[in-house]
Structure formats: structure tokens, C-alpha cells
Write a protein that holds these residues in place. Structure first.
Motif: not given
Length: 433
Positions: A293-301
Motif C-alpha cells: 500500500e502507498l499512502l499519499a497526503g496532499g493540499a486537500d487535507r
């Protein structure tokens, strides 16, 4: 104005008991709860929990099988830019306030706070043996913190912000900076310096010693363990800002400012697939310990979850999380203008604080007057009561002039009609009911 999130907490024994049922049978949930961009992610070595850091000045400890938040942790006076997993239930966070906090379990206060940097901490890395924590900061230095409490070291030489740091299996420290240099530090603190074509935003070291650096030129730069350039792989038109490496070292995930995540076959030196996450920046990446699994966090919270092999989305979101809090104000110009503020502020009595305080009951309230919110000292000294006129003035001249000392991002509404619409909307939406 700024933000916090009130979420349910639990103990680590509860977490372990729930996970004894197995992760395979649970549907992965996107991680939602931050009030600002997700700047950092780290997954615990057993894959049961993760910690995220955000622009909203908080870190959140998550249970990964359900997507539930176990604790919201606050100590940093500024954005949480970096997170590292130090062991089961133990994490480190690095903040804009130049401090590093060590957290154990769901305790509301850190076990230890490390000070010494003179600028925002941008990256953290733990040595493979778990005995050393390395930090990179915008004061131009790398600091080494023995986790057994022994004396630390300072590595100096970068000219400008140090954005990335990694520790190899033999304890060698590698750093990457905005000065476009990658530095491989010897035991005596003397670096081997490799100069690359663009500023560098992140760095990793593969199990075989290859060094991977994310460039502002949109390239994944691949170097030997000794710092010799070996190859480049284009990972997007925008600057590459975050990297993650699968546990087997075969796949590099790279993200940038346009929302896509490239999965790079490290041996083939090419992108094998692109995960389309939207148009907003993806600031943080992490693989699960099993590499699935890959987790990706961004500007949309939001932290999105992906199958690292197929590229399929894993995350699901309950319908209540997708509800638009401004839907009842459709067609209201003021409500549309408020959308720029909604990442930091809530309007309802049960909305709670985010990076900024709740605005419920704002009018008639004294500045810095909401109980339970950690206002900056500068705001506490001001003599302002929020009225139609004072809120309008805030948006007319901007927070930095009207409320000096605020952490609120600079926002102005220069059109008088728009400003009136926004203030009128706020009067309606925040009125006690």
C-alpha cells in the motif's frame, strides 16, 4: 484565524486487540481529519498505525485498518513538516517552530522535546538500527540525535535550506538542500558533495546504497553510494517534492505540485505507472511495511490510499465525510468566498477548532476570546471585538496589518461588494442557534 480537529482517541492496547482480527478483512479508509495540507506521513514498523503531520499544527495518530484517528497531538507552534516512526507506537515530529517532539502511544504530551535548530525542521530520518534520529532544517544544518540520550552532532555546510535527510545501513548520513547539493557525511563530519542541476526537495537511500533525490526540475536523480550521478527519471512537469521507497527497494514513489504520484521502477529507471490524485499538490508519501500500500497526503487535507502494485485506489470515504458544509448556502456569494477559509475554520457549534478557532458565535466576541484555543501571544494583547465593521476591516487591509502577530495566512478581499457579501454571510452562518 487558524485550525484543530476533535477526533476520538483510543489506547494502544485497544488498537492491538482490534488488529488481532487481521487487516485483510477491513476496507481501507482514506484518512480525513486534518484542517490543512498533510505535510508528512510515517507508518509504524508493524503497519498497524500511522502518524501524519499537517500545516494545521497538529499530528494525528491513525489506526490503519479502520482509518480511525486515535489521537490528535499538539505541541508545535507552526506547521508539522516531518514525521518519523521510531518503533511500535513511538513517533517523532518536526515543526516549523524548529523543535522535534517524541511521542509515545496516545499520550497527549510528548515524551521529549529536542531543541537546537534555528529554523523550521523540514525532514526527519531514523537509522535502520533505530538508535539515531537525523533532522534537516532551514537553518542550513543537519542534526544527529542519539535516541539513547547521548551527545548529538551538528553537520554544517549547506548554503540555505536543507530539505531532506537519510541514514544508510552503516550509519552514513545523506542530506539534500535547496543549494542543489547532495552531501554524504563521513564519520568525522567531512562531506562528499555532489552538485545537481536543480534544488533538491527530498532524499532517500535504497537498501543497496543507491541515493535517490527529488529535484525541483521534476527529475528523480539517482546516484551511487559514493555520490556519482547514475541516471535521471522524469517524474512530472512540476517540481518533485516528496519521495517514498518500497521496502524491497524496487519502487520509488515521487509526487509533485500537480497532484499526480509517479511509481518508478528503480532498476529500469522509468515510470511504470502514474496515480492520478487530482490537481492539488501531494506533499507526503509512505509505503506500508509490506510494500502493498502507498499512502499519499496532499493540499486537500486527505491521505489517499493506493494499491502499490496495481495503482488502484483502496481508500473509501463514508458519505458523511463527503458532505458539503456550505451546501445550505448554495448561490450565496459570501459562502463561495468563505470556501477559501473553510480549511481552517468551522461555523457550527459542533464543528470544533481546526488550524484556526471555530467561528461559531464570532460576532460580539473579543479577539483571542474562544476558550480552549491556543492563540498567539500577539493576538491576546489586541483590543478588538468582532463586529460587522471590524471583520470587514480585517479583510480590507489584511491580517498582518490589522492583527499583527497572527498566524492566519494573508488574505484580502479587495472588492467592496465581495467583502460585504462575505461579512454578511459570516453574520448569518455563525449566529448562535
Amino acid at each position: 484565524m487558524s485550525f484543530i480537529v476533535r477526533l476520538p482517541c483510543a489506547s494502544l492496547p485497544f488498537l492491538a486487540a482490534g488488529l488481532a482480527l487481521g487487516l485483510a478483512g477491513a476496507a481501507a479508509q482514506d484518512l480525513r481529519g486534518h484542517g490543512g495540507p498533510v505535510r508528512a506521513i510515517a507508518v509504524a514498523p508493524d503497519g498497524r498505525a500511522a502518524m501524519t503531520g499537517s500545516f494545521d499544527q497538529s499530528a494525528i495518530l491513525w489506526r490503519l485498518d479502520t482509518g480511525a484517528a486515535l489521537a490528535v497531538l499538539r505541541v508545535h507552534d507552526g506547521a508539522v513538516n516531518a514525521v518519523a516512526a521510531l518503533g511500535e507506537g513511538v513517533f517523532a515530529t518536526g515543526g516549523e517552530d524548529s523543535r522535534i517532539a517524541i511521542w509515545r502511544g496516545t499520550a497527549a504530551t510528548p515524551e521529549r522535546v529536542l531543541t537546537g535548530h534555528g529554523g523550521p525542521v523540514a525532514a526527519l530520518a531514523v537509522s535502520p538500527d533505530g538508535r539515531l534520529l537525523a533532522s534537516a532544517a532551514w537553518d542550513g544544518t543537519v542534526r544527529l540525535w542519539p535516541l539513547d540520550g547521548g551527545p548529538g552532532r551538528v553537520l554544517e555546510g549547506h548554503r540555505g535550506n536543507v530539505n531532506g535527510v537519510a541514514v544508510t545501513r552503516d550509519g552514513t548520513v545523506v542530506s539534500a538542500g535547496y543549494d542543489a547539493t547532495l552531501r554524504i557525511w563521513s564519520r568525522d563530519g567531512t562531506p562528499v558533495v555532489a552538485t545537481l542541476p536543480a534544488p533538491l526537495n527530498a532524499v532517500l537511500v535504497a537498501p543497496d546504497g543507491e541515493i535517490l533525490a527529488a529535484g525541483a526540475d521534476g527529475q528523480l536523480h539517482i546516484l551511487s553510494a559514493g555520490g556519482q550521478p547514475l541516471a535521471e527519471a522524469p517524474v512530472g512537469q512540476a517540481p518533485a517534492v516528496a519521495l517514498a521507497l518500497s521496502p524491497d527497494g524496487a519502487t520509488v514513489a515521487a509526487s509533485g505540485l500537480h497532484g499526480d504520484v509517479a511509481l518508478v521502477d528503480r532498476k529500469a529507471r522509468r515510470v511504470r505507472t502514474v496515480l492520478a490524485g487530482g490537481s492539488l499538490p501531494v506533499w507526503s508519501l509512505a509505503f506500508s511495511p509490506d510494500g502493498r500500500e502507498l499512502l499519499a497526503g496532499g493540499a486537500d487535507r486527505v491521505v489517499r490510499r493506493w494499491n502499490a502494485a496495481s495503482g488502484a485506489r483502496l481508500g473509501t470515504t463514508a458519505s458523511t465525510l463527503g458532505e458539503d458544509p456550505l451546501a445550505a448556502f448554495a448561490g450565496d456569494r459570501g459562502a463561495e468566498l468563505f470556501r477559501a477559509c473553510a480549511a481552517c475554520h468551522t461555523l457550527t457549534p459542533d464543528g470544533g477548532n481546526r488550524a484556526g478557532p471555530s467561528l461559531y458565535g464570532l460576532f460580539g466576541r473579543r479577539i483571542a476570546g474562544l476558550p480552549g484555543y491556543a492563540y498567539s501571544e500577539g493576538l491576546k494583547k489586541l483590543d478588538i471585538v468582532w463586529t460587522h465593521e471590524t471583520v470587514a476591516r480585517l479583510f480590507e487591509i489584511g491580517p498582518s496589518l490589522y492583527t499583527p502577530g497572527t498566524k492566519m495566512p494573508e488574505q484580502k478581499v479587495t472588492d467592496p461588494k465581495d467583502r460585504e457579501a462575505l461579512v454578511t454571510f459570516l453574520e448569518k452562518a455563525t449566529a448562535p442557534r
